[in-house]
Structure formats: structure tokens, C-alpha cells
Scaffold this motif. Sequence first.
Motif, PDB file in Angstrom:
ATOM      1  N   GLU A  55     -21.433 -76.751  32.642  1.00 10.16           N
ATOM      2  CA  GLU A  55     -21.414 -77.394  31.328  1.00 10.16           C
ATOM      3  C   GLU A  55     -21.063 -78.874  31.401  1.00 10.16           C
ATOM      4  O   GLU A  55     -21.389 -79.640  30.486  1.00 10.16           O
ATOM      5  N   SER A  56     -20.408 -79.281  32.484  1.00  6.63           N
ATOM      6  CA  SER A  56     -20.051 -80.701  32.625  1.00  6.63           C
ATOM      7  C   SER A  56     -21.271 -81.563  32.948  1.00  6.63           C
ATOM      8  O   SER A  56     -21.213 -82.785  32.829  1.00  6.63           O
ATOM      9  N   ARG A  57     -22.363 -80.928  33.351  1.00  7.57           N
ATOM     10  CA  ARG A  57     -23.597 -81.677  33.650  1.00  7.57           C
ATOM     11  C   ARG A  57     -24.326 -81.947  32.331  1.00  7.57           C
ATOM     12  O   ARG A  57     -24.551 -81.023  31.546  1.00  7.57           O
ATOM     13  N   PHE A  58     -24.735 -83.188  32.125  1.00  4.01           N
ATOM     14  CA  PHE A  58     -25.339 -83.551  30.842  1.00  4.01           C
ATOM     15  C   PHE A  58     -26.671 -82.824  30.610  1.00  4.01           C
ATOM     16  O   PHE A  58     -27.101 -82.654  29.461  1.00  4.01           O
ATOM     17  N   ASN A  59     -27.316 -82.380  31.701  1.00  2.00           N
ATOM     18  CA  ASN A  59     -28.633 -81.754  31.565  1.00  2.00           C
ATOM     19  C   ASN A  59     -28.589 -80.229  31.682  1.00  2.00           C
ATOM     20  O   ASN A  59     -29.572 -79.591  32.039  1.00  2.00           O
ATOM     21  N   VAL A  60     -27.422 -79.634  31.383  1.00  2.00           N
ATOM     22  CA  VAL A  60     -27.294 -78.176  31.370  1.00  2.00           C
ATOM     23  C   VAL A  60     -26.850 -77.728  29.978  1.00  2.00           C
ATOM     24  O   VAL A  60     -25.892 -78.256  29.415  1.00  2.00           O
ATOM     25  N   ASP A  61     -27.552 -76.741  29.449  1.00  2.00           N
ATOM     26  CA  ASP A  61     -27.186 -76.150  28.159  1.00  2.00           C
ATOM     27  C   ASP A  61     -26.897 -74.670  28.402  1.00  2.00           C
ATOM     28  O   ASP A  61     -27.782 -73.911  28.802  1.00  2.00           O
ATOM     29  N   VAL A  62     -25.645 -74.261  28.213  1.00  2.00           N
ATOM     30  CA  VAL A  62     -25.247 -72.874  28.444  1.00  2.00           C
ATOM     31  C   VAL A  62     -25.194 -72.133  27.115  1.00  2.00           C
ATOM     32  O   VAL A  62     -24.505 -72.567  26.186  1.00  2.00           O
ATOM     33  N   LYS A  63     -25.921 -71.030  27.034  1.00  2.00           N
ATOM     34  CA  LYS A  63     -25.983 -70.253  25.792  1.00  2.00           C
ATOM     35  C   LYS A  63     -25.503 -68.825  26.073  1.00  2.00           C
ATOM     36  O   LYS A  63     -26.093 -68.119  26.895  1.00  2.00           O
ATOM     37  N   PHE A  64     -24.450 -68.419  25.369  1.00  2.00           N
ATOM     38  CA  PHE A  64     -23.868 -67.093  25.548  1.00  2.00           C
ATOM     39  C   PHE A  64     -24.409 -66.120  24.488  1.00  2.00           C
ATOM     40  O   PHE A  64     -25.050 -66.533  23.518  1.00  2.00           O
ATOM     41  N   THR A 102     -38.302 -64.169  26.095  1.00  2.00           N
ATOM     42  CA  THR A 102     -37.755 -63.964  24.754  1.00  2.00           C
ATOM     43  C   THR A 102     -36.327 -63.468  24.894  1.00  2.00           C
ATOM     44  O   THR A 102     -36.062 -62.505  25.621  1.00  2.00           O
ATOM     45  N   VAL A 103     -35.409 -64.151  24.217  1.00  2.00           N
ATOM     46  CA  VAL A 103     -34.006 -63.755  24.256  1.00  2.00           C
ATOM     47  C   VAL A 103     -33.551 -63.361  22.847  1.00  2.00           C
ATOM     48  O   VAL A 103     -34.059 -63.873  21.854  1.00  2.00           O
ATOM     49  N   GLN A 104     -32.623 -62.427  22.821  1.00  2.00           N
ATOM     50  CA  GLN A 104     -32.088 -61.961  21.544  1.00  2.00           C
ATOM     51  C   GLN A 104     -30.610 -62.266  21.467  1.00  2.00           C
ATOM     52  O   GLN A 104     -29.849 -61.963  22.393  1.00  2.00           O
ATOM     53  N   CYS A 105     -30.188 -62.871  20.392  1.00  2.00           N
ATOM     54  CA  CYS A 105     -28.775 -63.143  20.180  1.00  2.00           C
ATOM     55  C   CYS A 105     -28.081 -61.834  19.826  1.00  2.00           C
ATOM     56  O   CYS A 105     -28.447 -61.175  18.845  1.00  2.00           O
ATOM     57  N   THR A 106     -27.095 -61.453  20.615  1.00  2.00           N
ATOM     58  CA  THR A 106     -26.415 -60.172  20.389  1.00  2.00           C
ATOM     59  C   THR A 106     -25.464 -60.223  19.199  1.00  2.00           C
ATOM     60  O   THR A 106     -24.951 -59.188  18.771  1.00  2.00           O
ATOM     61  N   VAL A 107     -25.247 -61.394  18.650  1.00  2.00           N
ATOM     62  CA  VAL A 107     -24.379 -61.541  17.477  1.00  2.00           C
ATOM     63  C   VAL A 107     -25.177 -61.415  16.191  1.00  2.00           C
ATOM     64  O   VAL A 107     -24.799 -60.699  15.256  1.00  2.00           O
ATOM     65  N   THR A 108     -26.345 -62.099  16.142  1.00  4.47           N
ATOM     66  CA  THR A 108     -27.150 -62.125  14.916  1.00  4.47           C
ATOM     67  C   THR A 108     -28.391 -61.242  14.983  1.00  4.47           C
ATOM     68  O   THR A 108     -29.058 -61.029  13.968  1.00  4.47           O
ATOM     69  N   ASN A 109     -28.705 -60.759  16.202  1.00  9.32           N
ATOM     70  CA  ASN A 109     -29.916 -59.948  16.447  1.00  9.32           C
ATOM     71  C   ASN A 109     -31.210 -60.717  16.239  1.00  9.32           C
ATOM     72  O   ASN A 109     -32.294 -60.124  16.182  1.00  9.32           O
ATOM     73  N   THR A 110     -31.138 -62.017  16.139  1.00 10.51           N
ATOM     74  CA  THR A 110     -32.349 -62.825  16.037  1.00 10.51           C
ATOM     75  C   THR A 110     -32.917 -63.073  17.432  1.00 10.51           C
ATOM     76  O   THR A 110     -32.194 -63.067  18.421  1.00 10.51           O
ATOM     77  N   THR A 114     -31.458 -74.654  31.147  1.00 18.30           N
ATOM     78  CA  THR A 114     -30.872 -73.832  30.098  1.00 18.30           C
ATOM     79  C   THR A 114     -30.441 -72.514  30.737  1.00 18.30           C
ATOM     80  O   THR A 114     -31.253 -71.835  31.385  1.00 18.30           O
ATOM     81  N   LEU A 115     -29.185 -72.176  30.571  1.00 17.00           N
ATOM     82  CA  LEU A 115     -28.617 -70.967  31.151  1.00 17.00           C
ATOM     83  C   LEU A 115     -28.352 -69.965  30.041  1.00 17.00           C
ATOM     84  O   LEU A 115     -27.615 -70.245  29.099  1.00 17.00           O
ATOM     85  N   TYR A 116     -28.958 -68.784  30.142  1.00 15.22           N
ATOM     86  CA  TYR A 116     -28.777 -67.737  29.144  1.00 15.22           C
ATOM     87  C   TYR A 116     -27.921 -66.611  29.734  1.00 15.22           C
ATOM     88  O   TYR A 116     -28.245 -66.051  30.778  1.00 15.22           O
ATOM     89  N   GLU A 117     -26.844 -66.290  29.054  1.00 20.29           N
ATOM     90  CA  GLU A 117     -25.927 -65.237  29.500  1.00 20.29           C
ATOM     91  C   GLU A 117     -25.751 -64.231  28.370  1.00 20.29           C
ATOM     92  O   GLU A 117     -25.451 -64.606  27.233  1.00 20.29           O
ATOM     93  N   LYS A 118     -25.926 -62.930  28.684  1.00 21.08           N
ATOM     94  CA  LYS A 118     -25.859 -61.919  27.625  1.00 21.08           C
ATOM     95  C   LYS A 118     -24.429 -61.628  27.166  1.00 21.08           C
ATOM     96  O   LYS A 118     -24.215 -61.172  26.046  1.00 21.08           O
ATOM     97  N   ARG A 119     -23.445 -61.893  28.035  1.00 25.24           N
ATOM     98  CA  ARG A 119     -22.055 -61.663  27.635  1.00 25.24           C
ATOM     99  C   ARG A 119     -21.547 -62.834  26.798  1.00 25.24           C
ATOM    100  O   ARG A 119     -22.139 -63.910  26.776  1.00 25.24           O
ATOM    101  N   VAL A 154     -35.077 -59.990  26.419  1.00 20.89           N
ATOM    102  CA  VAL A 154     -35.766 -58.811  25.893  1.00 20.89           C
ATOM    103  C   VAL A 154     -37.270 -58.844  26.124  1.00 20.89           C
ATOM    104  O   VAL A 154     -37.959 -57.843  25.909  1.00 20.89           O
ATOM    105  N   GLY A 155     -37.811 -59.959  26.563  1.00 26.11           N
ATOM    106  CA  GLY A 155     -39.253 -60.043  26.785  1.00 26.11           C
ATOM    107  C   GLY A 155     -39.628 -61.142  27.759  1.00 26.11           C
ATOM    108  O   GLY A 155     -38.910 -62.142  27.883  1.00 26.11           O
ATOM    109  N   VAL A 156     -40.734 -60.944  28.467  1.00 27.91           N
ATOM    110  CA  VAL A 156     -41.224 -61.933  29.430  1.00 27.91           C
ATOM    111  C   VAL A 156     -42.735 -62.052  29.279  1.00 27.91           C
ATOM    112  O   VAL A 156     -43.447 -61.039  29.205  1.00 27.91           O
ATOM    113  N   ASP A 157     -43.224 -63.274  29.241  1.00 26.94           N
ATOM    114  CA  ASP A 157     -44.662 -63.540  29.235  1.00 26.94           C
ATOM    115  C   ASP A 157     -44.984 -64.321  30.503  1.00 26.94           C
ATOM    116  O   ASP A 157     -44.738 -65.528  30.582  1.00 26.94           O
ATOM    117  N   PHE A 158     -45.493 -63.610  31.520  1.00 26.31           N
ATOM    118  CA  PHE A 158     -45.743 -64.249  32.805  1.00 26.31           C
ATOM    119  C   PHE A 158     -46.877 -65.267  32.714  1.00 26.31           C
ATOM    120  O   PHE A 158     -46.868 -66.275  33.418  1.00 26.31           O
TER     121      PHE A 158
END
Length: 447
Positions: free
Chosen positions: A124-133, A148-156, A35-40, A138-142
Motif C-alpha cells: 500500500e505504500s507504493r503509489f501505483n498499488v491499489d489494495v481492495k479487500f 469479475t469480483v464480488q464485494c462480500t459486504v455489498t454483494n455487488t 490492483t490487488l484483490y483479497e477476499k478476506r 467469481v468470474g474469468v473471461d480469458f
Amino acid sequence: MHGKNADKASVIVIGGGLVGSLCACLMAQRGYRVTLYEKREDIRRTRANQGRSINLALSHRGRKALRLIGIEANILKNAIPMSARFLHNEFGSRTIMPYDPTSKQCIYSVGRNALNCALLTEAESRFNVDVKFNQKLVGVDFGKGAVTVQCTVTNTTLTVSADFIMGADGAFSTLRLFLQKCPLFDFSQYFIDHGYLELSVPAERGDGLVNNHLHIWPRGEFMMIALPNQDHSWTVTLFMPFKQFAAINSPEKLLRFFRSRFPDALPLIGARELEEVYFGNAPASLVSIKCGRFHIGDKFLIIGDAAHAMVPFFGQGMNAGFEDCTLLDELLNHTKGNLAETARLFSEMRLPDAHAICDLAMYNYKEMRDLVTKRSFKLRKHLDKYLSKLMPHIWIPLYISVSFTHMKYRECLKNKQWQDKVLFVLLLSTAGLMMLMCLAFAITFNH
């Protein structure tokens, strides 16, 4: 995690830039669920980012990584080969300095956004990759191996866990900020007192510069460079001390400065366009970042600029980041997929090379803006060319070892230091021999 098969393990990659998207491709290629998380937002659906270079220099280390995911050939189709430095002095004379005068290898000017788009599409062409923009870390639990990620569109917000979490989120990495709070994680950053401002030569005037070269206007304490784009325009970057940027505070001073220091470049950039960009944008800063390690525990690792940001003067920022991905892939082979051992080995093996290329990048700024104009530098280049032809496997010039081989960066640095000593002894011996010959001649003449 230690006993899991690759096809059952999950990986999170923070950052969908060049290194993050390439890393996602390689991990997916090994069977991991990524799972790839991108803030932009998705750059394929937006205008190119402002303020960032639209082209980069691709060399052997980066090409190898692209080859691993099968897209090197496609990228090179749209890249522009650059075989030499093209130097412009203040009085109109020009000098060409080939990067590799012996085997004629070249580096490639590639579009940052085009390459990033290609890598995201490949991921994205790889079946086992999910890209989320639009997802901001915003948080890390080592302890739990979660972020923890925050959606910059909905603030959830959403907290997600994985077997392995990698930060490839750039020089001002959010994941690294969390790592810095961990005990025994050393970190340093150094801002140089020079900034940069991006200008351009539009396509209609692009023929005023010779293609297939990296153009440099070296001026001692500052310099300007230009790299070609596919549309025949040129990306021009002015590097200069911040105090000098501040001193040029009126259109009259700006035009007078360019007419005296960059007389051949001003008509290509255009006086009006120069004024608009110069006074419409603040010069950006340049930072060099070093870490004492790149991992924490069994599950967290940083790569690319997040681990070792460098000033851009050796053209190795992207290439070094891509080489991180190559090393990671090789270590996963070596450890048979043991992610914890891979993270530990990556830190251990990559650390001295990362520090070395950060130091070399700093050195190369002095070379590009000042040393290239010195007679001693030109003599060194001639000696390098002669000795590398004479001993091709022993005498490998610094630029060639960094850009056209896969020699470890630390070995490139050691090699340069050894060559400097050899040439110093050689020149000293030659000078001594000449003095003895002169003395012998004088004695013979007097008798």
C-alpha cells in the motif's frame, strides 16, 4: 501488451496473502499499475485467523525475495533464529541435530500474520498499488483478459480487465479452478491420510522448551513439532493419521495417549487446554498439488500455493512461493518486460522445480517422524558432515541445499539421489573389504 512500457501496463493480483502481497510489491517496483484483490477483510484490522499456523520457517529463498523489496532486515529483527532440530524421545532423552553443523546457518521462525501485515503495508505504500479487500473472484473471461469480483459486504459485482492477471490465492485457488476448465491444463491433487491439529504452549510455560530450536517429537507413524513465537509462547502442531485422531475420542484416551507418547510436552501444553483444543477442533487436511503448467494464454499466470501447494514438512511452502516472485522478477528483466513471454518462460522453468519440492516435502515427513530416530539416519548425518567439510563445493547435504542455497529444487533432488548412490557403493565396498580381510585372516590363521 508486448510493446507496452511497464509504467503504462496494468496488473491484477488475486490474493492478498504472503505471496500475493509480495508479488504486488515487486510488480509495482517495476512500474506496473497494480490492483490487488483479497477476499478476506483487512487482517491488520481483525483478529488473527484461527486454524492457521501463526509462525513459519523463513530460509534463504524467502529472504532473497524480501531483500528485493527492502524489508528483509526489518522482518529478521522480529524473527527467531532456529539453529537445530531438538528431538524428544518417549523416555526423556533429547538429541540436538544442527541444520548446518559446518557453517552454522539457521532458519527463522516468523509470524505469519505479522509478515502478511508488513507485506500489505509495504504494498500500500507504493503509489501505483491499489489494495481492495472483501473482493471475491467469481468470474474469468480469458478472451478479454478480465475478471469479475464480488464485494462480500455489498454483494455487488465488478468486471475489470488488465494487461496481466496473476492468481496467488492459495492451495484452493479460485483462479486455478477456472484455469482447470481450459483445454490442455493438467492438474492433480493428493491428500495424505494424515491430518494436523494446532496446539500451543502458553508464554508462561514457554521456558520449558529450549529456545532457538525447532522441537520435534518423532513417533514413527506420527509426530509433533513446536516453533517459537516472539511472546515466548510456542506453536505446537500434532501430525497424525486421521484414523488415529478418530480413535482418541474421549478425554481419558487423550490424556493417556499424551502421557505415554508425549510425556514431557503434556505439562507444557496443559491437560485442560489440550482437551479444549483437541475436542473443539477437527484435524485439518494436508494436500499436495501439481499443475502441468502455470499459465494460460498471454495474460494469466498462477504462483505460490495456487500453482504448487505442498505438505509443510520441508518448511518451503512460503519460501517456494517467494522464490516464484524472485524468478518472475528475473524473467521480466530477461524479456525486457514482455509479459506474455515471461508467463511462458515461468511455466517452462518453474514446473520441474515445483514438482521436485512437492516430492521432497513429502519425503521429509517420513524423515521427521521416523527416520531421525534411526541409527542409519544418524550415520548418514555424520557422513554428510564429514564429506561436506572435505568437499564443500561437491558434497552439499539435502537440507542445506534446499534451505541455505538457491540451487534449483530439481538439482537438490538429483543431488540427493546421486549422494544416496555414492554412499550405497561406499558402504557396500567397505563391507566387501571387511569380508575379504576376515577371510584372509581366517586363511592365515588356519595355516
